[in-house]
Write an enzyme that holds these catalytic residues in place. Structure first.
Site, PDB file in Angstrom:
ATOM      1  N   TYR A 145      -8.885   3.324 -10.109  1.00 18.08           N
ATOM      2  CA  TYR A 145      -9.820   4.418  -9.829  1.00 18.08           C
ATOM      3  C   TYR A 145      -9.925   5.387 -11.000  1.00 18.08           C
ATOM      4  O   TYR A 145     -10.945   6.029 -11.180  1.00 18.08           O
ATOM      5  CB  TYR A 145      -9.364   5.204  -8.586  1.00 18.08           C
ATOM      6  CG  TYR A 145      -9.772   4.591  -7.278  1.00 18.08           C
ATOM      7  CD1 TYR A 145      -9.346   3.322  -6.923  1.00 18.08           C
ATOM      8  CD2 TYR A 145     -10.575   5.292  -6.385  1.00 18.08           C
ATOM      9  CE1 TYR A 145      -9.714   2.766  -5.706  1.00 18.08           C
ATOM     10  CE2 TYR A 145     -10.941   4.745  -5.167  1.00 18.08           C
ATOM     11  CZ  TYR A 145     -10.507   3.486  -4.828  1.00 18.08           C
ATOM     12  OH  TYR A 145     -10.872   2.948  -3.635  1.00 18.08           O
ATOM     13  N   LYS A 195       1.005  -7.319  -6.268  1.00 17.24           N
ATOM     14  CA  LYS A 195       0.564  -8.659  -6.673  1.00 17.24           C
ATOM     15  C   LYS A 195       1.424  -9.038  -7.874  1.00 17.24           C
ATOM     16  O   LYS A 195       0.932  -9.337  -8.972  1.00 17.24           O
ATOM     17  CB  LYS A 195      -0.947  -8.626  -6.998  1.00 17.24           C
ATOM     18  CG  LYS A 195      -1.568  -9.979  -7.207  1.00 17.24           C
ATOM     19  CD  LYS A 195      -1.727 -10.792  -5.923  1.00 17.24           C
ATOM     20  CE  LYS A 195      -2.250 -12.191  -6.236  1.00 17.24           C
ATOM     21  NZ  LYS A 195      -2.278 -13.067  -5.043  1.00 17.24           N
ATOM     22  N   ASP A 227      -2.276 -10.316  -0.712  1.00 19.19           N
ATOM     23  CA  ASP A 227      -3.052 -11.261   0.106  1.00 19.19           C
ATOM     24  C   ASP A 227      -2.289 -11.610   1.381  1.00 19.19           C
ATOM     25  O   ASP A 227      -2.848 -11.630   2.480  1.00 19.19           O
ATOM     26  CB  ASP A 227      -3.427 -12.519  -0.709  1.00 19.19           C
ATOM     27  CG  ASP A 227      -2.255 -13.151  -1.452  1.00 19.19           C
ATOM     28  OD1 ASP A 227      -1.179 -12.507  -1.550  1.00 19.19           O
ATOM     29  OD2 ASP A 227      -2.402 -14.290  -1.938  1.00 19.19           O
ATOM     30  N   ASP A 251      -6.643   1.241  -0.417  1.00 13.97           N
ATOM     31  CA  ASP A 251      -8.003   1.466   0.065  1.00 13.97           C
ATOM     32  C   ASP A 251      -8.417   0.324   0.983  1.00 13.97           C
ATOM     33  O   ASP A 251      -8.917   0.529   2.090  1.00 13.97           O
ATOM     34  CB  ASP A 251      -8.952   1.565  -1.140  1.00 13.97           C
ATOM     35  CG  ASP A 251     -10.386   1.759  -0.715  1.00 13.97           C
ATOM     36  OD1 ASP A 251     -10.625   2.596   0.179  1.00 13.97           O
ATOM     37  OD2 ASP A 251     -11.270   1.072  -1.260  1.00 13.97           O
ATOM     38  N   ASP A 255      -8.623   0.190   5.508  1.00 15.93           N
ATOM     39  CA  ASP A 255      -9.782  -0.148   6.346  1.00 15.93           C
ATOM     40  C   ASP A 255      -9.443  -1.303   7.288  1.00 15.93           C
ATOM     41  O   ASP A 255      -9.827  -1.301   8.456  1.00 15.93           O
ATOM     42  CB  ASP A 255     -10.994  -0.550   5.485  1.00 15.93           C
ATOM     43  CG  ASP A 255     -11.879   0.639   5.135  1.00 15.93           C
ATOM     44  OD1 ASP A 255     -11.346   1.765   5.031  1.00 15.93           O
ATOM     45  OD2 ASP A 255     -13.101   0.440   4.957  1.00 15.93           O
TER      46      ASP A 255
HETATM   47  C1  IPM Z   1     -11.365   6.136   1.053  1.00 12.18           C
HETATM   48  C2  IPM Z   1     -12.761   5.887   0.571  1.00 12.18           C
HETATM   49  C3  IPM Z   1     -12.879   6.381  -0.864  1.00 12.18           C
HETATM   50  C4  IPM Z   1     -11.904   5.577  -1.691  1.00 12.18           C
HETATM   51  C5  IPM Z   1     -14.287   6.294  -1.466  1.00 12.18           C
HETATM   52  C6  IPM Z   1     -15.319   6.991  -0.615  1.00 12.18           C
HETATM   53  C7  IPM Z   1     -14.325   6.828  -2.868  1.00 12.18           C
HETATM   54  O1  IPM Z   1     -13.096   4.554   0.712  1.00 12.18           O
HETATM   55  O2  IPM Z   1     -10.930   7.319   1.060  1.00 12.18           O
HETATM   56  O3  IPM Z   1     -10.688   5.178   1.444  1.00 12.18           O
HETATM   57  O4  IPM Z   1     -12.226   4.476  -2.130  1.00 12.18           O
HETATM   58  O5  IPM Z   1     -10.783   6.069  -1.894  1.00 12.18           O
HETATM   59 MG    MG Z   2     -11.624   3.408   1.703  1.00 11.01          MG
END
Ligand code: IPM
Ligand code: MG
Length: 369
Positions: A145, A195, A227, A251, A255
């Protein structure tokens, strides 16, 4: 932190459903402040697409300065389809990275806890997800990032894009410590995700995490390749306690893990460093739901609970808010993202209202009011 001192919280509602959910979380903070007789001052600033329209900057100087001067920052979401075509440094998402960097919040905590009443909201089988209670500790100010050099150069087929993945031992050790400390207060198990079969950054990661583990002999450590971790999270989520990982892996895995807890609308987060903490629901701006009073405010309300715990030194109040959320779910309150079968969906505001009513009924320090 002395009880009576005035606490300053900067609200950054941002884009999409951000304002809808931050409004509900702010009401909860105000109720907590009133009942606990602790002055909490809320101050709103512009961030993301909203700030771009008003100040031509996704993260105006005044917003960052206010955030730096606060005790804590509560952010809704940033990102609008209108601004998707803008160059990278003007996109609303830049605001988020600028805030993380600007506040030095290197430790992102994402608790993933399935409330038993909403097990059916997970797309995964209830017998698999039941009992999920894990914490993702994601490194937040390093890795791909932020790494340089980065950019796109050249022309035609020779056009080349580049990002840099780099971590120092110091960066790895400080995030590892956060994970081990967190595990001490939980089930005393850390799974470090990397990894290391391919990447040098991961080899250093694994070495430093293993060295740091020696300081925490009471915490069990294991390592998984990313993975495999993605697969094990779905196969045996209950086995995980604290997951420690770098920025991009965290990240993606967070999710995925959201689906274990009944969807991304439920997930809170705290980003911590030396200064003020940054709190935000994990769900993002969901522009299609914006302004329709239909979003799930529980991720934001649970983020406010984390804010009470980690930045305002009010762990008892944090627990009360979490208990209130548990109660309304138990009683059957569902926003559209959580409703299944013949369950009736209620609005963002109605959900916020129910949480505040439940909060009135949760005992304060052992007393039933
Ligand atoms: C998160 C989001 C952010 C990230 C984006 C919106 C920049 O996906 O906070 O997980 O990738 O960190
Ligand atoms: Mg995210």
């Amino acid at each position: 932190m002395p009880e009576g001192r005035r606490r300053r919280v900067v609200l950054l509602p941002g884009d999409g459903i951000g304002p809808d959910v931050v409004a509900e979380a702010a009401h909860v903070l105000q109720d907590v402040a009133r009942r606990a007789a602790i002055p909490i001052e809320l101050e709103e600033h512009a961030v993301g697409g909203v700030a771009l329209e008003r100040f031509r900057e996704p993260l105006p100087e005044a917003t960052l300065a206010a955030a730096r001067a606060a005790d804590a920052v509560l952010l809704g979401a940033v990102g609008t389809p209108r601004h998707d075509a803008l160059p990278r440094d003007k996109r609303p998402e830049r605001a988020l990275l600028g805030l993380r960097r600007g506040l030095g919040v290197f430790a992102n905590l994402r608790p993933v806890r399935l409330h038993p009443a909403i097990a059916a909201a997970s797309p995964l089988r209830s017998d698999i997800v039941r009992g999920t209670d894990l914490l993702i500790v994601r490194e937040l100010t390093g890795g791909l990032y932020f790494g340089t050099p980065r950019g796109i150069e050249g022309e035609g087929a020779a056009r080349r894009a580049r990002n840099t993945l780099s971590y120092t031992a110091g960066e790895i050790e400080r995030i590892a410590r956060v994970a081990f400390e967190a595990a001490r207060a939980r089930r005393k198990r850390v799974t470090s995700v990397d990894k290391a079969n391919i990447l040098e950054t991961s080899q250093l990661w694994r070495d430093v995490v293993s060295e740091t583990a020696r300081v925490y002999p009471d915490v069990a450590l294991d390592h998984l390749y990313v993975d495999n971790a993605a697969m094990q999270l779905l196969a045996r989520p209950r086995d995980f306690d604290v997951i420690l990982t770098e920025n991009l892996f965290g990240d993606i895995l967070s999710d995925e893990a959201a689906m274990l807890a009944g969807g991304i609308g439920m997930l809170p987060s705290a980003s911590l460093g030396e200064g003020p903490g940054l709190y935000e629901p994990v769900h993002g701006s969901a522009p299609d739901l914006a302004g329709r009073d239909a979003a799930n405010p529980l991720g934001a309300i649970l983020s406010a609970a984390m804010l009470l715990r980690h930045s305002l030194g009010l762990p008892g109040e944090a627990e009360r808010v979490e208990a209130a959320v548990g109660q309304v779910l138990q009683e059957g309150a569902r926003t559209a993202d959580l409703a299944r079968g013949d369950e009736k969906a209620i609005t963002t505001r109605a959900m916020g209202q129910k949480v505040r009513e439940a909060l009135e009924r949760v005992p304060v320090e052992g007393r039933v009011r």
